[in-house]
Write a protein that holds these residues in place. Structure first.
Motif, PDB file in Angstrom:
ATOM      1  N   ILE A  90      33.938  37.594  45.144  1.00  0.00           N
ATOM      2  CA  ILE A  90      34.957  37.961  44.162  1.00  0.00           C
ATOM      3  C   ILE A  90      34.891  39.474  43.997  1.00  0.00           C
ATOM      4  O   ILE A  90      33.867  40.005  43.568  1.00  0.00           O
ATOM      5  N   PHE A  91      35.962  40.145  44.361  1.00  0.00           N
ATOM      6  CA  PHE A  91      35.994  41.605  44.277  1.00  0.00           C
ATOM      7  C   PHE A  91      37.144  42.024  43.374  1.00  0.00           C
ATOM      8  O   PHE A  91      38.284  41.643  43.587  1.00  0.00           O
ATOM      9  N   LYS A  92      36.807  42.793  42.332  1.00  0.00           N
ATOM     10  CA  LYS A  92      37.831  43.285  41.409  1.00  0.00           C
ATOM     11  C   LYS A  92      37.909  44.800  41.532  1.00  0.00           C
ATOM     12  O   LYS A  92      36.879  45.458  41.681  1.00  0.00           O
ATOM     13  N   LYS A  93      39.121  45.296  41.426  1.00  0.00           N
ATOM     14  CA  LYS A  93      39.296  46.753  41.501  1.00  0.00           C
ATOM     15  C   LYS A  93      40.505  47.167  40.684  1.00  0.00           C
ATOM     16  O   LYS A  93      41.518  46.469  40.682  1.00  0.00           O
ATOM     17  N   LYS A  94      40.353  48.284  39.968  1.00  0.00           N
ATOM     18  CA  LYS A  94      41.497  48.900  39.298  1.00  0.00           C
ATOM     19  C   LYS A  94      41.623  50.305  39.867  1.00  0.00           C
ATOM     20  O   LYS A  94      40.695  51.109  39.746  1.00  0.00           O
ATOM     21  N   ARG A  95      42.729  50.556  40.486  1.00  0.00           N
ATOM     22  CA  ARG A  95      42.865  51.839  41.178  1.00  0.00           C
ATOM     23  C   ARG A  95      42.929  52.999  40.181  1.00  0.00           C
ATOM     24  O   ARG A  95      43.432  52.859  39.066  1.00  0.00           O
ATOM     25  N   TYR A 135      36.822  51.683  38.862  1.00  0.00           N
ATOM     26  CA  TYR A 135      36.375  50.350  38.451  1.00  0.00           C
ATOM     27  C   TYR A 135      36.333  49.436  39.669  1.00  0.00           C
ATOM     28  O   TYR A 135      37.362  49.142  40.271  1.00  0.00           O
ATOM     29  N   ARG A 136      35.122  49.026  40.050  1.00  0.00           N
ATOM     30  CA  ARG A 136      34.942  48.069  41.138  1.00  0.00           C
ATOM     31  C   ARG A 136      33.824  47.108  40.763  1.00  0.00           C
ATOM     32  O   ARG A 136      32.766  47.557  40.317  1.00  0.00           O
ATOM     33  N   ARG A 137      34.073  45.829  40.950  1.00  0.00           N
ATOM     34  CA  ARG A 137      33.046  44.823  40.668  1.00  0.00           C
ATOM     35  C   ARG A 137      33.009  43.835  41.833  1.00  0.00           C
ATOM     36  O   ARG A 137      34.044  43.279  42.215  1.00  0.00           O
ATOM     37  N   THR A 138      31.837  43.618  42.377  1.00  0.00           N
ATOM     38  CA  THR A 138      31.666  42.643  43.459  1.00  0.00           C
ATOM     39  C   THR A 138      30.722  41.555  42.979  1.00  0.00           C
ATOM     40  O   THR A 138      29.658  41.853  42.435  1.00  0.00           O
ATOM     41  N   LYS A 139      31.146  40.330  43.169  1.00  0.00           N
ATOM     42  CA  LYS A 139      30.327  39.205  42.724  1.00  0.00           C
ATOM     43  C   LYS A 139      30.421  38.102  43.767  1.00  0.00           C
ATOM     44  O   LYS A 139      31.485  37.894  44.357  1.00  0.00           O
TER      45      LYS A 139
END
Length: 200
Positions: A144-149, A153-157
């Protein structure tokens, strides 16, 4: 002076009694709430898999029955599976089962065979699917990878779903077809039929 002291002590004792009553009420409510959550948990577990407990298999148990061309649609948890004899299916982890345990799955929604189809409303009353727990395993990893350009903000789970592998051993509730012996007509009988057909 002594009377005022007496009244003060009586007031303090009364307050203590009230405080004790209040604490007892709170404790009783907490225990009742705890009992309710336990019951809810039990119901949830029962709802997750409506099974009967049979215990572990033995080495000399003949688990498999001869193949019959029948299938069933079974609900396990909130998922539905189409199964037939000898199939292996992966369900979400069944925490109250150990490896080699036998299960009876009662939530059968549909039974089918070459001769008949039984549709449940919502479940088939006499239908049951027997299964054996093969193993508990983990599914492939999902990232699960979240990103806000432009916001740094980057989160990898990662996530690996716990699974239970079930082997279907028997399907109950479908009438077994009778193996009728059909006699093959002999050559002389065939010739007689041909003669009758030609003469007619």
């Amino acid at each position: 002076m002594t009377t005022t002291m007496m009244t003060m002590t009586m007031m303090i004792m009364m307050k203590r009694r009230e405080i004790m009553k209040m604490t007892m009420m709170i404790l009783l409510q907490y225990q009742v709430g705890k009992r309710c959550t336990r019951q809810r948990r039990r119901k949830k577990k029962q709802k997750l898999l409506d099974t009967k407990w049979w215990g572990p298999t033995k080495k000399n148990d003949n688990v498999f029955k001869p193949y019959e061309p029948a299938f069933a649609v079974v609900e396990i948890g909130s998922h539905q599976f189409k199964v037939s004899n000898g199939d292996n299916i992966f369900t979400e982890r069944l925490k109250f089962c150990e490896v080699n345990d036998k299960l009876i799955l009662n939530k059968v929604l549909l039974l089918g065979s070459p001769s008949q189809t039984i549709v449940g409303r919502p479940i088939v009353p006499d239908g049951a699917v027997h299964a054996v727990v093969e193993e508990h395993a983990l599914d492939a990893k999902v990232i699960i990878f979240k990103k806000k350009r432009r916001k740094n903000y980057r989160r990898t789970k990662g996530h690996r779903q716990e699974l239970t592998k079930l082997r279907i051993t028997n399907i109950e509730g479908v009438e077994k077809p009778l193996n009728e012996l059909v006699e093959k007509p002999s050559n002389s009988a065939k010739k007689e039929q041909e003669k009758v057909a030609v003469s007619a």
